[in-house]
Design a protein around this motif. Structure first.
Motif, PDB file in Angstrom:
ATOM      1  N   THR A 169      34.973 -18.808   6.053  1.00  0.00           N
ATOM      2  CA  THR A 169      33.851 -17.744   5.409  1.00  0.00           C
ATOM      3  C   THR A 169      32.856 -18.743   4.848  1.00  0.00           C
ATOM      4  O   THR A 169      31.838 -18.372   4.641  1.00  0.00           O
ATOM      5  CB  THR A 169      34.438 -17.204   4.455  1.00  0.00           C
ATOM      6  N   GLY A 170      33.224 -20.183   4.493  1.00  0.00           N
ATOM      7  CA  GLY A 170      32.551 -21.014   3.712  1.00  0.00           C
ATOM      8  C   GLY A 170      32.372 -20.508   2.113  1.00  0.00           C
ATOM      9  O   GLY A 170      32.913 -19.482   1.822  1.00  0.00           O
ATOM     10  N   THR A 171      31.613 -21.127   1.422  1.00  0.00           N
ATOM     11  CA  THR A 171      31.491 -20.862  -0.143  1.00  0.00           C
ATOM     12  C   THR A 171      30.188 -20.616  -0.782  1.00  0.00           C
ATOM     13  O   THR A 171      29.909 -20.486  -1.651  1.00  0.00           O
ATOM     14  CB  THR A 171      32.092 -21.984  -0.916  1.00  0.00           C
ATOM     15  N   SER A 172      29.105 -20.515   0.314  1.00  0.00           N
ATOM     16  CA  SER A 172      27.844 -20.166   0.057  1.00  0.00           C
ATOM     17  C   SER A 172      27.724 -18.615  -0.631  1.00  0.00           C
ATOM     18  O   SER A 172      28.587 -17.750  -0.224  1.00  0.00           O
ATOM     19  CB  SER A 172      27.024 -20.004   1.358  1.00  0.00           C
ATOM     20  N   GLY A 199      39.764 -14.220  -0.096  1.00  0.00           N
ATOM     21  CA  GLY A 199      39.634 -14.692   1.068  1.00  0.00           C
ATOM     22  C   GLY A 199      41.007 -15.385   1.287  1.00  0.00           C
ATOM     23  O   GLY A 199      41.868 -15.207   0.788  1.00  0.00           O
ATOM     24  N   LEU A 200      41.437 -15.305   2.728  1.00  0.00           N
ATOM     25  CA  LEU A 200      42.754 -15.395   3.302  1.00  0.00           C
ATOM     26  C   LEU A 200      42.960 -16.968   3.604  1.00  0.00           C
ATOM     27  O   LEU A 200      42.436 -17.298   4.583  1.00  0.00           O
ATOM     28  CB  LEU A 200      43.001 -14.469   4.601  1.00  0.00           C
ATOM     29  N   ASP A 211      46.139 -26.698   6.789  1.00  0.00           N
ATOM     30  CA  ASP A 211      45.331 -27.896   6.848  1.00  0.00           C
ATOM     31  C   ASP A 211      43.906 -27.573   7.115  1.00  0.00           C
ATOM     32  O   ASP A 211      42.856 -28.529   7.247  1.00  0.00           O
ATOM     33  CB  ASP A 211      45.691 -28.508   8.085  1.00  0.00           C
ATOM     34  N   TYR A 212      43.492 -26.337   7.484  1.00  0.00           N
ATOM     35  CA  TYR A 212      42.180 -25.930   7.666  1.00  0.00           C
ATOM     36  C   TYR A 212      41.620 -24.862   6.744  1.00  0.00           C
ATOM     37  O   TYR A 212      40.376 -24.536   7.066  1.00  0.00           O
ATOM     38  CB  TYR A 212      42.201 -25.281   9.289  1.00  0.00           C
ATOM     39  N   PHE A 213      42.330 -24.069   6.256  1.00  0.00           N
ATOM     40  CA  PHE A 213      42.012 -22.952   5.303  1.00  0.00           C
ATOM     41  C   PHE A 213      42.606 -23.238   3.951  1.00  0.00           C
ATOM     42  O   PHE A 213      43.493 -23.272   3.663  1.00  0.00           O
ATOM     43  CB  PHE A 213      42.406 -21.709   5.801  1.00  0.00           C
ATOM     44  N   SER A 214      41.352 -23.182   2.752  1.00  0.00           N
ATOM     45  CA  SER A 214      41.769 -23.422   1.509  1.00  0.00           C
ATOM     46  C   SER A 214      40.738 -23.126   0.560  1.00  0.00           C
ATOM     47  O   SER A 214      39.669 -22.437   1.144  1.00  0.00           O
ATOM     48  CB  SER A 214      42.000 -25.071   1.492  1.00  0.00           C
ATOM     49  N   ILE A 215      40.871 -23.307  -0.456  1.00  0.00           N
ATOM     50  CA  ILE A 215      39.884 -22.626  -1.587  1.00  0.00           C
ATOM     51  C   ILE A 215      38.600 -23.711  -1.300  1.00  0.00           C
ATOM     52  O   ILE A 215      37.490 -23.118  -1.843  1.00  0.00           O
ATOM     53  CB  ILE A 215      40.546 -22.830  -3.051  1.00  0.00           C
ATOM     54  N   SER A 216      38.674 -24.663  -0.813  1.00  0.00           N
ATOM     55  CA  SER A 216      37.229 -25.434  -0.574  1.00  0.00           C
ATOM     56  C   SER A 216      36.444 -25.114   0.513  1.00  0.00           C
ATOM     57  O   SER A 216      35.277 -25.232   0.344  1.00  0.00           O
ATOM     58  CB  SER A 216      37.764 -26.802  -0.336  1.00  0.00           C
ATOM     59  N   ASN A 217      36.967 -24.119   1.386  1.00  0.00           N
ATOM     60  CA  ASN A 217      36.198 -23.450   2.193  1.00  0.00           C
ATOM     61  C   ASN A 217      36.266 -22.201   2.702  1.00  0.00           C
ATOM     62  O   ASN A 217      35.741 -21.546   3.548  1.00  0.00           O
ATOM     63  CB  ASN A 217      36.449 -24.324   3.550  1.00  0.00           C
ATOM     64  N   THR A 218      36.858 -21.373   1.694  1.00  0.00           N
ATOM     65  CA  THR A 218      37.362 -19.989   1.910  1.00  0.00           C
ATOM     66  C   THR A 218      37.008 -19.357   0.625  1.00  0.00           C
ATOM     67  O   THR A 218      37.331 -19.872  -0.214  1.00  0.00           O
ATOM     68  CB  THR A 218      38.828 -19.622   2.524  1.00  0.00           C
ATOM     69  N   GLN A 219      36.392 -17.973   0.728  1.00  0.00           N
ATOM     70  CA  GLN A 219      36.269 -17.338  -0.502  1.00  0.00           C
ATOM     71  C   GLN A 219      36.239 -15.807   0.008  1.00  0.00           C
ATOM     72  O   GLN A 219      36.138 -15.528   1.040  1.00  0.00           O
ATOM     73  CB  GLN A 219      34.743 -17.609  -1.216  1.00  0.00           C
ATOM     74  N   VAL A 244      34.694 -12.318   0.741  1.00  0.00           N
ATOM     75  CA  VAL A 244      33.334 -11.963   0.984  1.00  0.00           C
ATOM     76  C   VAL A 244      32.481 -11.316  -0.127  1.00  0.00           C
ATOM     77  O   VAL A 244      31.540 -11.443  -0.350  1.00  0.00           O
ATOM     78  CB  VAL A 244      33.337 -10.975   2.444  1.00  0.00           C
ATOM     79  N   HIS A 245      33.213 -10.479  -0.947  1.00  0.00           N
ATOM     80  CA  HIS A 245      32.506  -9.731  -2.201  1.00  0.00           C
ATOM     81  C   HIS A 245      31.963 -10.839  -3.299  1.00  0.00           C
ATOM     82  O   HIS A 245      30.762 -10.635  -3.699  1.00  0.00           O
ATOM     83  CB  HIS A 245      33.592  -9.246  -2.976  1.00  0.00           C
ATOM     84  N   SER A 246      32.269 -12.278  -3.122  1.00  0.00           N
ATOM     85  CA  SER A 246      31.687 -13.336  -3.836  1.00  0.00           C
ATOM     86  C   SER A 246      30.571 -13.857  -3.464  1.00  0.00           C
ATOM     87  O   SER A 246      29.608 -14.464  -4.124  1.00  0.00           O
ATOM     88  CB  SER A 246      32.734 -14.454  -3.956  1.00  0.00           C
ATOM     89  N   ARG A 247      30.305 -13.403  -2.275  1.00  0.00           N
ATOM     90  CA  ARG A 247      28.801 -13.609  -1.702  1.00  0.00           C
ATOM     91  C   ARG A 247      27.781 -13.257  -2.509  1.00  0.00           C
ATOM     92  O   ARG A 247      26.682 -13.877  -2.688  1.00  0.00           O
ATOM     93  CB  ARG A 247      28.714 -13.284  -0.244  1.00  0.00           C
ATOM     94  N   GLY A 248      27.865 -12.166  -3.166  1.00  0.00           N
ATOM     95  CA  GLY A 248      27.056 -11.232  -3.917  1.00  0.00           C
ATOM     96  C   GLY A 248      27.396 -11.034  -5.414  1.00  0.00           C
ATOM     97  O   GLY A 248      26.559 -10.894  -6.318  1.00  0.00           O
ATOM     98  N   CYS A 249      28.657 -11.267  -5.698  1.00  0.00           N
ATOM     99  CA  CYS A 249      29.118 -10.678  -7.052  1.00  0.00           C
ATOM    100  C   CYS A 249      29.770 -11.771  -7.819  1.00  0.00           C
ATOM    101  O   CYS A 249      30.617 -11.494  -8.580  1.00  0.00           O
ATOM    102  CB  CYS A 249      30.167  -9.328  -6.916  1.00  0.00           C
TER     103      CYS A 249
END
Length: 578
Positions: A263-266, A439-440, A466-474, A476-481
């Protein structure tokens, strides 16, 4: 793109086939019977006995199919957005655009040409029949990637056409004569579910086939011109009601170790949380085709001289081309949906502890900053102060979701939301809600999804640590909220009292969580062409036309009873001849 495609025009145009459909008996719209097959001899050269044997044949023919897809790119967005509750037309919109909004689309409407979809399909059928798919050189099948890519183009185009027209004849052989066209169109049309089930079987064996690699075309990575098969299979299964399979295809696409999609963290953020001066939101979104958020797009030309140029920017925005008169604008309903959620922020107090605060919804610099920030960060409106009788409009609207490079058809966070929809309907509401709130990734699965659901879901929610963590996943609701993971008001629905069984609880939660997911899709995907079909999919699933009809009838803030009544008839959902 243009230099690459058009450097050998004759080879390309060999595949530019215009196959037009009939209007007899089945309520079809589009063209007259005399136009069943339009084959301009200057553009079309059929060689039924000519098999595609050379790499260059493959390249130019595949790019020729993409060229034909340009014709349906804009309408994929417009038909999916203008019929929804999120946008409406302005006074300066064309008659055709206004007709779409009013569900009054006749056979003369520029956006109602079923023949354009079949032009793509006939090109695909021609390629699939005549390519030498078994040709082997250096121990590999030369055309394997192109063959799979064209199958995906055909499946995607059929899905779009079925969503627009409700049911369509299935044609899988190239039609090279008017007689063949007429015979093909006499078939009983297939509905959305039938179309989806057919193409699930047609492309399911190509999930591991790599897309063609043609390098950089223009400034864009050409691999993004091709539809990801697993994501497309997820869509087909979602529409067909095969939710377990849909969730698996989406998961396998997103979690692929060789090319993980995160998802990224933007996110849209407030400038200053600590001072609580809720002034202005920062925009961290990038919808350019080169951004990692874009997974697949239909490349468009920079000038009409070279082919089809997207008009979406000029339709949704004030530009010099339209003398600053935007044609489409957000509705009251979109503003209401955007204002309903809460923006939650976290900050560290002096003693080192963390606290949460919620943004106010009044007395803001922009009314669009109330609640979810996504609308406010991609939409701006201002008056220019021009003279009253100036030729150009003094009302300037900008929607930062469009660019001239192409029309995006797969985007990361929208795929995650469809994954959540499939998980929920497959019986895994905790996992689906986690996609929204957290985020999962492994830590979240362990913390917020109970053992019973983890056991039941199995590989559907397995992500490599190794590929999915808090550093690259959030979530989707956080995108705006903001910090949705810390929002104590944003919760998975729970019954007031314990129900008899886990199955009963899941069944109770499913429609409520589905409503949350569909609302999230509206906030995340506004203006991109998804909303009408999201409402349609749920209305069909629930056998409840009011789910679509009432939402759209409320687009202007009050209930349009005439529009609601019209849309209670499912026939009004599709483009058909009276």
């Amino acid at each position: 793109m243009k230099q690459y495609i058009y450097s050998k025009t004759e080879k390309l145009l060999r595949f530019v086939v215009y196959i037009l459909l009939p209007l007899t008996g089945g309520g079809w719209v589009g063209v007259s019977c005399s136009d069943l097959l339009d084959t301009d001899s200057e553009l079309v050269e059929f060689q039924e006995d000519n098999r595609l044997q050379e790499n260059t044949d493959s390249v130019y023919s595949v790019m020729g199919i993409i060229y034909k897809m340009q014709t349906i790119a804009d309408r994929t967005v417009l038909l999916g957005e203008l019929r929804s509750d999120l946008v409406t037309t302005t006074a300066s919109a064309s008659t055709d655009l206004k007709a779409i909004v009013n569900f009054n689309i006749d056979e003369n409407n520029a956006y109602n040409r079923i023949s354009d979809y079949y032009a793509v399909i006939n090109n695909c059928n021609y390629f699939l029949k005549y390519v030498n798919k078994d040709l082997v050189k250096n121990d590999r099948k030369v055309f394997e990637s192109e063959y799979a890519a064209v199958k995906a183009f055909r499946a995607w185009t059929y899905l779009q056409m079925a969503l627009v027209y409700g049911s369509v004849p299935l044609v899988t052989e190239p039609l090279l004569t008017e007689e063949a066209s007429q015979q093909a169109m006499k078939q009983t049309p297939m509905g959305i579910t039938e179309i989806c089930n057919y193409f699930i079987d047609d492309i399911k064996d190509y999930t591991d086939t790599k897309v063609p690699v043609y390098g950089t075309i223009g400034t864009y990575n050409s691999t993004k011109f091709f539809i990801p098969v697993r994501a497309l299979l997820g869509d087909l299964c979602l529409w067909a009601g095969r939710y377990q399979e849909a969730a698996q295809y989406y998961h396998d696409y997103l979690s692929l170790r060789t090319d993980p999609v995160r998802t990224g963290t933007s996110r849209a953020t407030w400038n200053d949380v600590v001072s609580k001066e809720w002034r202005r939101a920062g925009n961290q979104f990038n919808f350019d085709a080169n951004n990692s958020e874009c997974l697949c797009f239909i490349p468009m030309e920079s000038s009409e001289f070279y082919g089809v140029k997207s008009e979406l920017t000029n339709i949704f925005n004030s530009t010099s081309v339209n003398q600053q008169y935007a044609k489409v604008t957000p509705t009251i309903r979109l503003r209401q949906l955007s204002a309903e959620p809460n923006y939650c922020a976290t900050y560290n107090k002096i003693d080192g502890s963390q606290d949460t605060i919620y943004a106010p919804k009044e007395n803001l610099e922009k009314s669009e900053y109330a609640g979810d920030l996504r609308l406010g960060t991609i939409y701006t409106y201002r008056t220019s102060g021009k003279e009253r009788y100036a030729r150009t409009s003094d009302e300037i609207q900008t929607i930062d979701k469009f660019n001239s490079s192409g029309v995006t058809i797969y985007r990361t966070n929208m795929v995650y939301l469809r994954y959540a929809e499939a998980l929920n309907r497959a019986g895994y509401p905790q996992s689906a809600f986690a996609v929204l709130k957290y985020g999962l990734y492994p830590d979240i699965v362990d913390k917020y999804i109970d053992q019973a659901e983890r056991d039941a879901a199995g590989t559907l929610i397995s992500f490599d640590i190794d590929y999915f963590s808090i550093s690259n996943t959030q979530g989707v609701h956080s995108r705006g909220c903001g910090s949705a993971d810390c929002d104590t008001l944003y919760l998975l629905p729970q019954p007031a009292t314990a129900l008899a069984s886990r199955a009963d609880t899941v069944a109770w939660q499913q429609p409520l969580l589905e409503d949350m997911i569909i609302s999230e899709m509206a906030l995340e995907g506004a203006f991109e062409g998804y909303r009408y079909y999201d409402l349609m999919r749920v209305a069909l699933r629930r056998n409840d036309p009011s789910y679509l009809a009432t939402a759209i009838a409320l687009r202007n803030g009050t209930l349009d009873t005439a529009l609601q009544q019209m849309l209670m008839n499912k026939d009004a959902w599709y483009l058909r001849k009276e």
